[in-house]
Structure formats: C-alpha cells, structure tokens
Design a protein around this motif. Sequence first.
Motif, PDB file in Angstrom:
ATOM      1  N   ASN A  91       0.822  -1.218   0.000  1.00  0.00           N
ATOM      2  CA  ASN A  91       0.000   0.000   0.000  1.00  0.00           C
ATOM      3  C   ASN A  91       0.852   1.262   0.000  1.00  0.00           C
ATOM      4  OD1 ASN A  91      -2.471  -1.447   0.101  1.00  0.00           O
ATOM      5  ND2 ASN A  91      -2.211  -1.747   2.325  1.00  0.00           N
TER       6      ASN A  91
ATOM      7  N   SER B  45       2.665   4.587  -1.193  1.00  0.00           N
ATOM      8  CA  SER B  45       2.386   5.679  -2.126  1.00  0.00           C
ATOM      9  C   SER B  45       3.706   6.207  -2.677  1.00  0.00           C
ATOM     10  CB  SER B  45       1.624   6.804  -1.422  1.00  0.00           C
ATOM     11  OG  SER B  45       2.366   7.287  -0.311  1.00  0.00           O
TER      12      SER B  45
ATOM     13  N   ALA C 106       0.293  15.399  -5.197  1.00  0.00           N
ATOM     14  CA  ALA C 106       0.719  14.114  -4.639  1.00  0.00           C
ATOM     15  C   ALA C 106       1.505  14.314  -3.354  1.00  0.00           C
ATOM     16  CB  ALA C 106       1.550  13.359  -5.667  1.00  0.00           C
TER      17      ALA C 106
ATOM     18  N   LYS D 260      -0.666  14.961  -0.235  1.00  0.00           N
ATOM     19  CA  LYS D 260      -1.301  13.772   0.338  1.00  0.00           C
ATOM     20  C   LYS D 260      -0.333  12.973   1.194  1.00  0.00           C
ATOM     21  CE  LYS D 260      -4.491  13.192  -3.560  1.00  0.00           C
ATOM     22  NZ  LYS D 260      -4.912  12.282  -4.663  1.00  0.00           N
TER      23      LYS D 260
ATOM     24  N   VAL E 165       3.701  10.954   0.751  1.00  0.00           N
ATOM     25  CA  VAL E 165       4.217   9.849  -0.051  1.00  0.00           C
ATOM     26  C   VAL E 165       5.243   9.070   0.760  1.00  0.00           C
ATOM     27  CG1 VAL E 165       3.815  10.977  -2.269  1.00  0.00           C
ATOM     28  CG2 VAL E 165       5.995  11.313  -1.095  1.00  0.00           C
TER      29      VAL E 165
END
Length: 482
Positions: free
Chosen positions: A100, A102, A118, A121, A123
């Motif tokens: 999972n 990122s 991105a 959010k 990473v």
Amino acid sequence: MPFAELGLSDELLNAVTDAGYTEPTPIQAAAIPSVLMMRDIIGIAQTGTGKTASFVLPMIDILAHGRSRARMPRSLILEPTRELAAQVAENFEKYGVNSNLSMALLIGGVSMGDQLAALEKGVDVLIATPGRLMDLFNRGKIMLNGCSLLVIDEADRMLDMGFIPDIEEICTKLPKQRQTLLFSATMPPPIKKLADKFLENPKMIEVARPASTNINIKQWVVPVAGSTAAKRDRLRQILAQEEVTNAIVFCNRKTTVRELNKTLKQAGFKSGEIHGDMEQAQRIAELDLFKDGHINILVASDVAARGLDIKGVSTVFNFDAPWHPDDYVHRIGRTGRAGATGTAYTFVAPDDDENIANIEKLTGQQIPRLDAPVAVAAPVAEAPAPREERPRRNRRERPAPEAVRNEPVRDEAAHEAVAPVEAPAAPSRAAAPSPMREDRRPERQEREPRRDYRRHQVDDGPDDGWNGPIPAFLNARLVIQP
C-alpha cells in the motif's frame, strides 16, 4: 540462490515471481540482505546487472510499516535524468503491487501541479531529479526532515552532469540518522569523497571491475571516412543485417540525432528519436514506441545513455565516438542486459583515434576492428582497361610512323603499278554501293553512312597510330603478277 533466501516478505516474493524472475543477479544477492539490515551501501556495478531492483525490493519491505505525512516523504531516490526516474517508478509499481505504498515522481517537463498534489497527500517514496527537488524545496513546498532512507543512483553520472553540489546540499537537509545507499558504475575520486562524507561505515559491494564492459557484449570498432555521409552509408549497411532486430544509435549532438533519424526514415527504416530538446511527454512516447516494437531503431543523445532498461536490444551503435570514456561503458550497456548477448559498433573517423585509445585504456581491452565490406561491381566500372588493350573495330595492322619512314625506298614502277588498284578504294566507302550489293542487301544504303561515321570516330583517337593516307607501297604485296 533463489529470492526466497534473501529475506524478502512473501507478498514481495509473489510480486517478483509474477514479474517472471526466479533468481537474483549478483548485485541483488549481495545488496538486498545488507539493505534489509539497515546498512549503508556503496554498490559498484556495471549497467544491466539488475542494480535498480537491488534497492527497490528491500525498500518496499522496509517502508511497509509506517505512515506518510503531507509534504514529508519517508524515503528519497535521486536520479540524474527524467528517464531514469520514470524507470525506477515503473519498478516500484511492478514490485509494489501487493503493498500500500504511495509514490510520487518529481521531475522536470511534467506539470508541477500534479506533483504538488501528490506531495500534499503524503508519499512513502519520492523519486526526483536534483534540480526539480531543490526548486520545490527552496519554495517551501517540501520538507526533507522526515526522510529516513536516501538512495543516490548513478552517482558518476551525477558528477558528469554537475549535480554533486546539489547532492551535498540535499544531504545536509536530511536527518543525520538515516540509511544511505549509493550506486555507481565507476568510483572516481569526487564520488569517493562524497561517500566518505555522507555514508557511515558503508559496505562496499562490487560485482565487476570499475569501468569494465559487459562480457556478453561483442564490441567492434568500425573505421569510416570523416564525412557524415560515409558514416550514414555504413550504418545502413549494418542495420540491414538479419541479426540486428532492434538498435539504439547514439550521437554526440542533438542536431545529429534529428538529421540521422530523418535520413533513416527516408531510407525506409522504422526509426524514432530522443534528445534533450524534446518535451518529457514526447520522450516517453518515443520510448514506449520502441519498447512496444512499433519502431525498432531509436536514435538518441546521451540523455538516454544511462540506466534505461529496455529489454531485448540486440545492437548499440555509437554513430559518434563518445567524448568521455565512461559514456562508452554506459552506452553499450543498453544491450546484453540480464544475461542476454548483444553487439556494439563504434564508428571511428580519423579524428577519433584519441577517443578510442582512452576508451581502451579505461576498459583495459583492445576493441577489434571491423573491416569494410568489399564492393563487387564497383571496381569493374571504375577501372576500365587501357585504350590500347581494347579491341578496335575496323582496324588494320599498320606499322608505326617511324617504321614507315625507315622502310627502304621502293621502285617507282611498283608505286605506279599499285596506284590504279588502290585509287577507287578510299572513295568506294563513301560512294553508292555497286548494283550487285544493292540487289543483295538494299538496306545498306541507309546504314552505310552511319558505319562510316562510327569508324571515323573510333580511329580519331590520339593513340591510334598512323591516321594519314595509306602509303602505296603497302599495297604492293597485293599486286598479282600475270
């Protein structure tokens, strides 16, 4: 040794198996266990040895536990070019299919808005080129104090491109307590100095001698004339061989890339191009066409020389001999990857002797020369037989003028006796034929003047010997005495 013995998780092993791999390469077998043990690593390996997976695979397991935060990536991978960064991203997508994690790609030539979204959010893995990363860092759009794992890939290429100052500044922004992995094909002094400064007690892993070339690659030096046209002709000759299924052709200049691709297309080859003046989307599109087989020849500048993992490249051409010996190693490394075999041709003009000498000094081997093919029909047309050796039409054996002058004087009576016989001979060729010849071959009336004209042209050459009136004494032998 199978992958199962390296300490990877079952989910990751399933992803590796699904990708079609069963056994690790030497660099993977040596690096993965040490990375999982959180050791700093210096990996020295030639291109095409599976170096990317040697850090991507353990990173996926290391980052499997934890939570990302906005604008604070948990790990950072630095790549010298956009293409290399995109390739690493593809590896994460392929092997991280069961995780999972990122990921964000931070490179130039791509919309910055999507990249910022991105990062907002959060990473787990940030793959970036130094220039774009420093740009966003200086704008306050990204923070590096939460990064616990740093990968510096293609470090010698970073040095060539002038990124070492940026790398040093980025390292000072990261936490001191971190794991650092440095990979390079060579280890020049500036790279060793960088490693000594920012790595702690690193484990040195070297699977091949620095700057050595892949033993699976058959190398040739192709001597050519200095003109670009001669190099293009030789390139087309080799490209037409059956064993050349697809090829990458490297040039030193972007203008040469464009012109060569144009001429190859005009010659009927399925070729494309990639160079620094193209937008990132265009470059990715050309690479995809080459990978998918829609084109089988890719003309490229050195922007594509390092790290591009394109399977099944049969041949690499150095249309221009590389200026730097290290570039030679990386260019030809696009073939002969993952145990496959390949061929590399380097075109060498008279001015390239020094470059080839430096390459052979760096690699420690002499590259064999490939002789030019022998033309079959050309010598016949270019070297005709001398004029005096060719058969001549309507020629009679005559002595040279000197022989005529040196001939003893004949009796005047013989001259007079011969004169009536020869007098009508000369005008008879231009006059109308006799009735008997006209009855038997009437068509000679039209052809006779043409034949006389051709005879005159043949005998008019400067080296045909005597071309004046026929001396009467030569016909004395033809007199029939009663």
